[in-house]
Every structure is written in structure tokens, then in C-alpha cells.
Scaffold this motif. Structure first.
Motif, PDB file in Angstrom:
ATOM      1  N   THR A 159       1.460   5.193   0.102  1.00 18.14           N
ATOM      2  CA  THR A 159       0.736   6.335   0.653  1.00 18.14           C
ATOM      3  C   THR A 159       1.714   7.408   1.088  1.00 18.14           C
ATOM      4  OG1 THR A 159      -0.888   6.997   2.330  1.00 18.14           O
ATOM      5  CG2 THR A 159       0.750   5.376   2.986  1.00 18.14           C
ATOM      6  N   PHE A 184     -11.610   6.668   0.590  1.00 17.29           N
ATOM      7  CA  PHE A 184     -10.980   6.185   1.827  1.00 17.29           C
ATOM      8  C   PHE A 184     -11.041   7.226   2.937  1.00 17.29           C
ATOM      9  CE2 PHE A 184      -6.813   5.400   4.147  1.00 17.29           C
ATOM     10  CZ  PHE A 184      -7.325   4.373   4.926  1.00 17.29           C
ATOM     11  N   THR A 208     -11.940   0.112   3.442  1.00 18.07           N
ATOM     12  CA  THR A 208     -13.108   0.984   3.293  1.00 18.07           C
ATOM     13  C   THR A 208     -14.352   0.396   3.952  1.00 18.07           C
ATOM     14  OG1 THR A 208     -13.566   0.048   1.095  1.00 18.07           O
ATOM     15  CG2 THR A 208     -12.215   2.044   1.193  1.00 18.07           C
ATOM     16  N   ASN A 241      -2.846   5.029  -2.513  1.00 10.23           N
ATOM     17  CA  ASN A 241      -3.682   5.984  -1.776  1.00 10.23           C
ATOM     18  C   ASN A 241      -3.544   7.330  -2.476  1.00 10.23           C
ATOM     19  OD1 ASN A 241      -5.325   7.163   0.108  1.00 10.23           O
ATOM     20  ND2 ASN A 241      -3.804   7.196   1.754  1.00 10.23           N
ATOM     21  N   ASP A 288      -4.666  11.188  -3.664  1.00 10.44           N
ATOM     22  CA  ASP A 288      -5.423  12.406  -3.448  1.00 10.44           C
ATOM     23  C   ASP A 288      -6.562  12.436  -4.460  1.00 10.44           C
ATOM     24  OD1 ASP A 288      -6.160  15.307  -3.864  1.00 10.44           O
ATOM     25  OD2 ASP A 288      -4.664  15.575  -2.286  1.00 10.44           O
ATOM     26  N   LEU A 337      -8.611   4.867  -2.734  1.00  9.51           N
ATOM     27  CA  LEU A 337      -7.702   3.743  -2.924  1.00  9.51           C
ATOM     28  C   LEU A 337      -7.905   3.144  -4.307  1.00  9.51           C
ATOM     29  CD1 LEU A 337      -8.076   2.053   0.576  1.00  9.51           C
ATOM     30  CD2 LEU A 337      -6.287   3.636  -0.187  1.00  9.51           C
ATOM     31  N   ASP A 349       2.371   8.315   7.013  1.00 14.87           N
ATOM     32  CA  ASP A 349       1.327   8.072   8.018  1.00 14.87           C
ATOM     33  C   ASP A 349       1.799   8.682   9.330  1.00 14.87           C
ATOM     34  OD1 ASP A 349      -0.663   7.123   9.656  1.00 14.87           O
ATOM     35  OD2 ASP A 349       0.016   5.038   9.609  1.00 14.87           O
ATOM     36  N   LEU A 405       0.857  -1.175   0.000  1.00 16.45           N
ATOM     37  CA  LEU A 405       0.000   0.000   0.000  1.00 16.45           C
ATOM     38  C   LEU A 405       0.895   1.227   0.000  1.00 16.45           C
ATOM     39  CD1 LEU A 405      -2.589   1.705   0.383  1.00 16.45           C
ATOM     40  CD2 LEU A 405      -2.419   1.233   2.842  1.00 16.45           C
ATOM     41  N   LEU A 453      -2.482   3.565   9.991  1.00 14.14           N
ATOM     42  CA  LEU A 453      -2.440   2.579   8.922  1.00 14.14           C
ATOM     43  C   LEU A 453      -1.676   1.326   9.335  1.00 14.14           C
ATOM     44  CD1 LEU A 453      -1.932   4.733   5.701  1.00 14.14           C
ATOM     45  CD2 LEU A 453      -3.820   3.184   6.178  1.00 14.14           C
ATOM     46  N   SER A 489      -8.985  11.306   0.024  1.00 19.70           N
ATOM     47  CA  SER A 489      -8.231  10.386  -0.822  1.00 19.70           C
ATOM     48  C   SER A 489      -9.063   9.157  -1.133  1.00 19.70           C
ATOM     49  CB  SER A 489      -6.923   9.972  -0.144  1.00 19.70           C
ATOM     50  OG  SER A 489      -7.180   9.144   0.989  1.00 19.70           O
ATOM     51  N   ILE A 529      -8.563  -3.188  -0.393  1.00 23.26           N
ATOM     52  CA  ILE A 529      -9.341  -1.953  -0.473  1.00 23.26           C
ATOM     53  C   ILE A 529     -10.710  -2.142   0.175  1.00 23.26           C
ATOM     54  CG2 ILE A 529     -10.508  -0.381  -2.069  1.00 23.26           C
ATOM     55  CD1 ILE A 529      -8.134  -0.677  -3.943  1.00 23.26           C
TER      56      ILE A 529
END
Length: 435
Positions: A58, A160, A345, A113, A115, A325, A61, A56, A66, A323, A341
């Protein structure tokens, strides 16, 4: 934007803006195939039914939520573990690293992930794959955020994290004056001009430095006045009287002094700090600020509240953040990526996004959960703000559009050029960008 070559401290940025706008015009002229051609290995394909370990990717964090979510996934799926790949915190650096990997057809990242403003670009470049909407609980999510994951009629990113701006206000100051929080621009300006100086405060600030934050602040003002950047069919409409009225409202605040000139250098954190140390009557910012400025020992602890953004004659229109996924086109384990995902979610995971990450969830019913609203009192106001907000233009060329728009907005808001002179030039540039 002058016709002569830019000079001065912002010269480099203006050259970058013009170069990007010019490059986007070439792409626009070439149509969709030009965008697809930027994909590098766009004809390569991962394994749609592949299973096994996934990553994943991103931005950083900063709260660690996460890691906890993925630890639970890994305990339940020991043969399909998920690894967190943290990229830099700054959005432009995250975009650059993702784009660099995917344009080369790299398979390092499985779940992305993204935007919300990147959904269209990544889909148009064929870096992400369309998803089957029936695989996800989209009917339980806030409707506006679902639309941020769609491009060209298909789902490419599952929402997400949601986001919409709030107006923070000093409740102690308004209570002492017997005033209610503003719902209109006139009330905001009047209270900022009269009440703030009486308490040694500046009136109002948002994020007015020339970057994506200003693009959002300016778009909120324009839409609240009834204007927009692009119409629903993609036509450029930023040179409308309504758009001029939106930018002139902000420019007037700076000119009249109830928006301090220091705000022209504010991004999210600088504006949060100004409000948090007790220096502002009003602040436009995102929900994360609520607990940051309300922590024990804060100068404004227990002395502030939040309401939706005001508009010319009624509450205004926000701009959606957050954001979604997505699955990389080049992932070799796309079945596992889709399942991850779905887990991230789910309602259970979304509750933890809020309670452990401090981020707005996408599940609608969490905003009315009694236990959560007791811990996060801003949730009902935020729900109202999200439902009234609109997405930024869902076009693949958004990065170029935003650069040109924020540059022009800064010139207008800072008083360098009037909106009536700046917006027609911007409209011509944006027409070159979006075709």
C-alpha cells in the motif's frame, strides 16, 4: 498543444505526455494481447489455494490505522500473519513500484491496495486475478464503489476506501449575508465574486495544478455540464459542447478573478491550507480536509460546513476516488490473501477505517450510524456525493488518458488556449490512446 516542439517551463511534461500517448496508441492498435504482453511473467501463476504469511502492499499509512487492523488479524491468524509493506505516499511512485514488481512476475506482494483508476490496467495486464463476488459482502457496500472494482464484467478489486469531493464553505460569511450554500454554478460564482472580497477572502479554489487532481476537477465540471471524456461504449466525446461548457466555467472563474490564479498551482494540501488559514470562501476538496481544518485552534474552527458540489442548474456530478484490494496473480498464498481482503472489507474493519484512519468507508449503513455521524457530521453529505458520483474511465490506458487530459485542461483553465481550440486536438489524441 502546439504543433511545434514544446518549449518553456512545461516543455518536459508536454513531451512526456506526447510520448505516453504515442505509446498507448501502439498498445491500442495491438488490442488486449499488447497489454497482456506487458506483464513480463504474465504466463506465470501463483497458488490459488495457497495459505500462509502474506503481505499487503500500500501507499504510506500516514495515520497508522492499517497496522492496528493487521495486528488484530495476526492475533486471530498466527499461522497466516499479514505484513504491511508501505510504499511511498505519492500515488505515481506507488504505481511505479507495483508495476515494476508485477511486470517481472515478482511474488513479493500478495494483496495490493490499488487506486480505483488502476483496476482496469492491472486486470488487463494480468497482474491481478478475478475474484468470486460471493466471497465478499458486496451487497452491503455503496453501489457506485463496487463498480470501481470491476473490469470486463468481473470483480478484480474489492472496494476498501470510498471517496468523493465536497464543497467546503465559510458558514459564518454566508450566515452574515443571509445566504444559503450554493447549489448552482451561478450562485457559486456570484457569492465568490461579491461576498468573498467583502471579507478579505478569495472566492473559490480546487486543485488546478496540471496533475491527476486537475483531471478530476475538470471531469467533475464536464460531467456536471452533461459531458464526459468517454461515452459508455468507450467512444471519445470530450470535444462536445457540454465538455467545452464545463472547462469554460473554470476558465471563466480564473479570468474573472473569483478563482485566484494561485489556485493554478494548488494540489490537495495547498488548497487545504488556503482554506484552513481563512483565505477562501469556497473549497473543493476531499473529506479528509474536514477534520484537518476543523481541529481545535484552527482559524476556521466551527466556521465552515460542507455540501455537495454545485452544477449548472442543480447539484453537480462528482468523481469517485478511493481504493480497492486485489490479489496478485503471482501470489503463492492466494487463499489467505482473499481471506485477508474479506476481513479488511468487513463492517467491523470498515468502521475502524473511518474512526482510526479518517477515511470514508465503503459499507453503506455506516453513513447513517448515529454514533459515527455525531463524530463525523459530514457523513450524510458524503453519502449523497458518493451516490451521485461516477467513476473515472475504466480503461487500461487511464494513466495516458489522464496525462493528456490534465495537460489540455490546464491550458484551457489557465487561459492559454480556448476550449473550442484545445478539445478537438485532445479528442484526436485520446482516440489514439483508447482505440
Amino acid at each position: 498543444m502546439e504543433d511545434r516542439p514544446p518549449t518553456g517551463p512545461d516543455a518536459g511534461r508536454r513531451r512526456v505526455v506526447r510520448a505516453l500517448v504515442g505509446g498507448a496508441a501502439v498498445l491500442a492498435a495491438g488490442g488486449a494481447s499488447a497489454w497482456y504482453g506487458l506483464g513480463g511473467g504474465a504466463q506465470a501463476m501463483g497458488d490459488q489455494e495457497g495459505v500462509g504469511p502474506v503481505t499487503l502492499a500500500t501507499g504510506r499509512d500516514t495515520t497508522g490505522y492499517l497496522r492496528g487492523l493487521l495486528a488484530d488479524w495476526n492475533a486471530e491468524h498466527p499461522d497466516q500473519p499479514a505484513e504491511l509493506v508501505e510504499l511511498p505516499e505519492a500515488a505515481d511512485e506507488v504505481h511505479a513500484q507495483l508495476a515494476g514488481e508485477l511486470s517481472a512476475g515478482g511474488s513479493r506482494f500478495d494483496v495490493l491496495n490499488l487506486d480505483v483508476v488502476w483496476t482496469a490496467e492491472f486486470a488487463a495486464r494480468r497482474w491481478t486475478v478475478p475474484l468470486d463476488e460471493s466471497d465478499f459482502a458486496l451487497g452491503s457496500l455503496l453501489p457506485p464503489v463496487v463498480r470501481t472494482g470491476q473490469f470486463d464484467g468481473r470483480l478484480y478489486a474489492v472496494p476498501f476506501v470510498a471517496n468523493a469531493a465536497l464543497l467546503y464553505y465559510r458558514s459564518d460569511v454566508l450566515d452574515a449575508a443571509g445566504e444559503q450554500p450554493p447549489t448552482t454554478w451561478a450562485d457559486l460564482a456570484r457569492q465568490a465574486r461579491t461576498l468573498a472580497p467583502a471579507h478579505g477572502l478569495s472566492g473559490y479554489a480546487g486543485q488546478l495544478s496540471p496533475y491527476e487532481g486537475l483531471a478530476v476537477n475538470a471531469l467533475e465540471a464536464i460531467r456536471s455540464a452533461g459531458g464526459d471524456l468517454l461515452a459508455g461504449d468507450g467512444t471519445v466525446v470530450v470535444d462536445s459542447p457540454q465538455a467545452r461548457a464545463g472547462l469554460e466555467f473554470l476558465a471563466g472563474g480564473v479570468r474573472e478573478g473569483w478563482i485566484p490564479r494561485e489556485a493554478l498551482g494548488y494540489q490537495e494540501e495547498e488548497s487545504r491550507e488556503a482554506f484552513g488559514r481563512g483565505g477562501l470562501l469556497f473549497l473543493r476538496n476531499w473529506p479528509y480536509v474536514y477534520h484537518a481544518v476543523g481541529a481545535a485552534g484552527s482559524p476556521v474552527e466551527g466556521r465552515f460546513g460542507v455540501v455537495p458540489l454545485p452544477g449548472p442548474n442543480r447539484p453537480g456530478s462528482g468523481v469517485l476516488g478511493g481504493s480497492g484490494l486485489a490479489v496478485s496473480r503471482f501470489s503463492r498464498r492466494q487463499r489467505t490473501a482473499r481471506q485477508l481482503i474479506g476481513y479488511l472489507t468487513s463492517r467491523r474493519a470498515q468502521s475502524r477505517v473511518l474512526t482510526e484512519g479518517g477515511l470514508p468507508p465503503v459499507w453503506a449503513d455506516l453513513y447513517a450510524d448515529p454514533d459515527l455521524t455525531a463524530r463525523f457530521p459530514y457523513l450524510p453529505v458524503l453519502r449523497t456525493a458518493i451516490l451521485a458520483a461516477g467513476a473515472r474511465p475504466g480503461v487500461p490506458q487511464y494513466q495516458q488518458l489522464s496525462l493528456a487530459f490534465s495537460e489540455t485542461a490546464f491550458e484551457v483553465v489557465s487561459g492559454r488556449r480556448p476550449a473550442g481550440a484545445a478539445l478537438p486536438r485532445l479528442a484526436a489524441e485520446l482516440r489514439a490512446v483508447v482505440g
